[in-house]
Design a protein around this motif. Structure first.
Motif, PDB file in Angstrom:
ATOM      1  N   UNK A  53      48.450  39.187  34.402  1.00 32.83           N
ATOM      2  CA  UNK A  53      48.907  39.792  35.650  1.00 32.83           C
ATOM      3  C   UNK A  53      49.148  41.287  35.447  1.00 32.83           C
ATOM      4  N   UNK A  54      48.698  42.079  36.401  1.00 26.81           N
ATOM      5  CA  UNK A  54      48.990  43.510  36.357  1.00 26.81           C
ATOM      6  C   UNK A  54      49.180  44.028  37.780  1.00 26.81           C
ATOM      7  N   UNK A  55      49.906  45.135  37.903  1.00 24.58           N
ATOM      8  CA  UNK A  55      50.145  45.752  39.199  1.00 24.58           C
ATOM      9  C   UNK A  55      49.750  47.215  39.152  1.00 24.58           C
ATOM     10  N   UNK A  56      49.242  47.697  40.274  1.00 22.24           N
ATOM     11  CA  UNK A  56      48.836  49.085  40.399  1.00 22.24           C
ATOM     12  C   UNK A  56      49.464  49.701  41.640  1.00 22.24           C
ATOM     13  N   UNK A  57      49.783  50.955  41.564  1.00 25.05           N
ATOM     14  CA  UNK A  57      50.304  51.689  42.715  1.00 25.05           C
ATOM     15  C   UNK A  57      49.222  52.618  43.257  1.00 25.05           C
ATOM     16  N   UNK A  83      45.027  38.265  37.589  1.00 26.82           N
ATOM     17  CA  UNK A  83      45.541  38.574  38.925  1.00 26.82           C
ATOM     18  C   UNK A  83      45.989  40.029  38.927  1.00 26.82           C
ATOM     19  N   UNK A  84      45.418  40.807  39.841  1.00 18.03           N
ATOM     20  CA  UNK A  84      45.759  42.218  39.946  1.00 18.03           C
ATOM     21  C   UNK A  84      46.333  42.465  41.338  1.00 18.03           C
ATOM     22  N   UNK A  85      47.515  43.054  41.393  1.00 19.92           N
ATOM     23  CA  UNK A  85      48.158  43.340  42.673  1.00 19.92           C
ATOM     24  C   UNK A  85      48.230  44.851  42.881  1.00 19.92           C
ATOM     25  N   UNK A  86      47.754  45.299  44.047  1.00 19.37           N
ATOM     26  CA  UNK A  86      47.839  46.706  44.421  1.00 19.37           C
ATOM     27  C   UNK A  86      48.900  46.828  45.503  1.00 19.37           C
ATOM     28  N   UNK A  87      50.004  47.496  45.189  1.00 20.88           N
ATOM     29  CA  UNK A  87      51.108  47.646  46.124  1.00 20.88           C
ATOM     30  C   UNK A  87      50.825  48.771  47.127  1.00 20.88           C
ATOM     31  N   UNK A  88      51.357  48.639  48.314  1.00 19.82           N
ATOM     32  CA  UNK A  88      51.336  49.713  49.319  1.00 19.82           C
ATOM     33  C   UNK A  88      49.929  50.249  49.593  1.00 19.82           C
ATOM     34  N   UNK A 103      30.766  47.433  43.397  1.00 17.93           N
ATOM     35  CA  UNK A 103      30.526  47.173  41.979  1.00 17.93           C
ATOM     36  C   UNK A 103      30.800  45.726  41.598  1.00 17.93           C
ATOM     37  N   UNK A 104      31.776  45.102  42.253  1.00 19.71           N
ATOM     38  CA  UNK A 104      32.170  43.713  41.977  1.00 19.71           C
ATOM     39  C   UNK A 104      32.380  43.467  40.488  1.00 19.71           C
ATOM     40  N   UNK A 105      33.255  44.235  39.834  1.00 19.94           N
ATOM     41  CA  UNK A 105      33.456  44.077  38.382  1.00 19.94           C
ATOM     42  C   UNK A 105      34.377  42.916  38.048  1.00 19.94           C
ATOM     43  N   UNK A 106      34.024  42.154  37.037  1.00 19.64           N
ATOM     44  CA  UNK A 106      34.907  41.120  36.521  1.00 19.64           C
ATOM     45  C   UNK A 106      35.120  39.941  37.461  1.00 19.64           C
ATOM     46  N   UNK A 107      36.009  39.048  37.030  1.00 19.72           N
ATOM     47  CA  UNK A 107      36.293  37.821  37.778  1.00 19.72           C
ATOM     48  C   UNK A 107      37.728  37.770  38.297  1.00 19.72           C
ATOM     49  N   UNK A 108      38.490  38.825  38.131  1.00 19.47           N
ATOM     50  CA  UNK A 108      39.895  38.825  38.549  1.00 19.47           C
ATOM     51  C   UNK A 108      40.015  38.712  40.065  1.00 19.47           C
ATOM     52  N   UNK A 109      41.135  38.165  40.502  1.00 15.98           N
ATOM     53  CA  UNK A 109      41.468  38.187  41.924  1.00 15.98           C
ATOM     54  C   UNK A 109      42.336  39.416  42.151  1.00 15.98           C
ATOM     55  N   UNK A 110      41.850  40.334  42.977  1.00 13.25           N
ATOM     56  CA  UNK A 110      42.570  41.576  43.240  1.00 13.25           C
ATOM     57  C   UNK A 110      43.149  41.509  44.644  1.00 13.25           C
ATOM     58  N   UNK A 111      44.467  41.556  44.741  1.00 12.20           N
ATOM     59  CA  UNK A 111      45.159  41.419  46.024  1.00 12.20           C
ATOM     60  C   UNK A 111      45.778  42.763  46.395  1.00 12.20           C
ATOM     61  N   UNK A 112      45.510  43.198  47.618  1.00 12.78           N
ATOM     62  CA  UNK A 112      46.039  44.450  48.141  1.00 12.78           C
ATOM     63  C   UNK A 112      47.122  44.131  49.172  1.00 12.78           C
TER      64      UNK A 112
END
Length: 350
Positions: A53-57, A83-88, A103-112
């Motif tokens: 799990x990671x988060x990005x701002x 699982x990648x979460x992009x806040x705000x 680009x569709x990189x990787x298999x992670x689920x990226x949630x905004x």
């Protein structure tokens, strides 16, 4: 792709690997948080595992746009999706997200987590039009959806609940899904291990005080011509996350109930009997105020008030409209024109 209805719950329980990016947006912050947590739980076993799990701002993405793709392409030690979460998330990152989707990189689920994005939002339009992306709206619960939330909550807890209690809770909760769940958890704790279903009396005793300080306070202050009380109730409601349209509809429902009781009384029914026939019944602490309003508001005045509520709701739905201002102004005007005998009674009490 925009998900609606039952498709939303199905996707939350089992996210489609072909759709690796999800935009969760809307005015109900509690519901957004709940759905983000469901997506995380569906993808990773341990939400605290930094390798999964990671988060990005927005600031991190602005400083290094490639960071988004790098996080999505990173691998876990034990296998499985990240699982990648992009806040705000906001429109300022639309170009970066568009490049990421291409680009569709990787298999992670990226949630905004996009907050309350308007219909004209470029980020919303991007997700709604991309086959690899999903958008999920999180609007405040209405009375029908709240009833479902209440029933499902107590069913999951192994408790039954009376219909009157469901109706009461559905009428008095709903500004924010997280706040709703807190009230239901409080009621469940209050009921404890005692046998029998959750009753209307249980709901009124445990939830009534806090619930009625929001939407019902707005409705009763409007109908009673209580301008200072209405101003305080509006501040509280907006601070709790209630949408302006929700306030207008709550007041409209209140006036419909007032009209129903007034009509029954005009037909010869005792006012107490007419009030008891309402579903949900009038909360006992509000009974005296409701009775006064049912006796004061007449058909023509109610018609004018309802028309003003509908007009204000239509105005709030227009793109770019100052919804809180429009709703507050309409309710203040209705309260200022409440029947004179209601205003007179307040003056005498002072």
């Amino acid at each position: 792709m925009k998900l609606t209805g039952k498709d939303v719950e199905g996707f939350l329980d089992a996210p489609d690997p072909a759709r690796f990016a999800v935009l969760v947006y809307g005015p109900d912050a509690g519901l957004r948080r709940e759905r983000v947590n469901k997506l995380r739980a569906a993808v990773v076993a341990d939400p605290n595992d930094p390798f999964c799990v990671s988060e990005l701002s927005p600031a991190q993405i602005k400083e290094d746009p490639a960071r988004l793709s790098d996080e999505a392409a990173a691998l876990t030690f034990g296998g499985g999706r990240r699982f990648v979460l992009v806040r705000d998330a906001a429109d300022a990152m639309t170009a970066t997200v568009k490049d990421f989707l291409a680009r569709a990189p990787g298999e992670a689920l990226v949630v905004f987590d996009g907050g309350d994005l308007p219909g004209r939002s470029s980020l919303r339009r991007l997700f709604e039009g991309d086959k690899a992306a999903v958008s999920i709206a999180c609007y405040h619960d209405d009375q029908r959806s709240l009833a479902t939330v209440v029933r499902e909550f107590f069913a999951a807890a192994g408790k039954t609940i009376d219909r009157d209690a469901v109706d009461f809770l559905a009428a008095h909760l709903g500004g924010d899904r997280q706040l709703t769940r807190r009230e239901l958890e409080k009621l469940l704790l209050f009921k404890g291990t005692s046998e029998g279903p959750v009753t209307l009396e249980d709901a009124e005793h445990c939830v009534g005080d806090s619930a009625l300080l929001s939407l019902d306070d707005v409705a009763f202050a409007t109908g009673g011509g209580n301008l200072p009380g209405l101003e305080r109730a509006l501040v509280r409601c907006f601070s709790e996350g209630n949408a302006p349209v929700s306030l207008l509809r709550a007041v409209a429902r209140h006036f419909q109930r007032v009209h129903q009781v007034a009509g029954a009384v005009a037909g010869g029914a005792p006012v107490e009997q007419a009030m008891k026939s309402l579903r949900p019944p009038v909360f006992w602490k509000s009974a005296a105020g409701f009775k006064a309003q049912a006796g004061a508001w007449k058909g023509p005045a109610l018609t004018v008030a309802m028309e003003k509520l509908l007009e204000a709701e239509a105005g709030c739905k227009r793109s770019g409209a100052p919804a809180e201002t429009l709703a507050s102004r309409a309710l203040m005007e209705i309260a200022a024109n409440a029947p004179g005998n209601l205003r007179g009674r307040r003056a005498q009490r002072r």
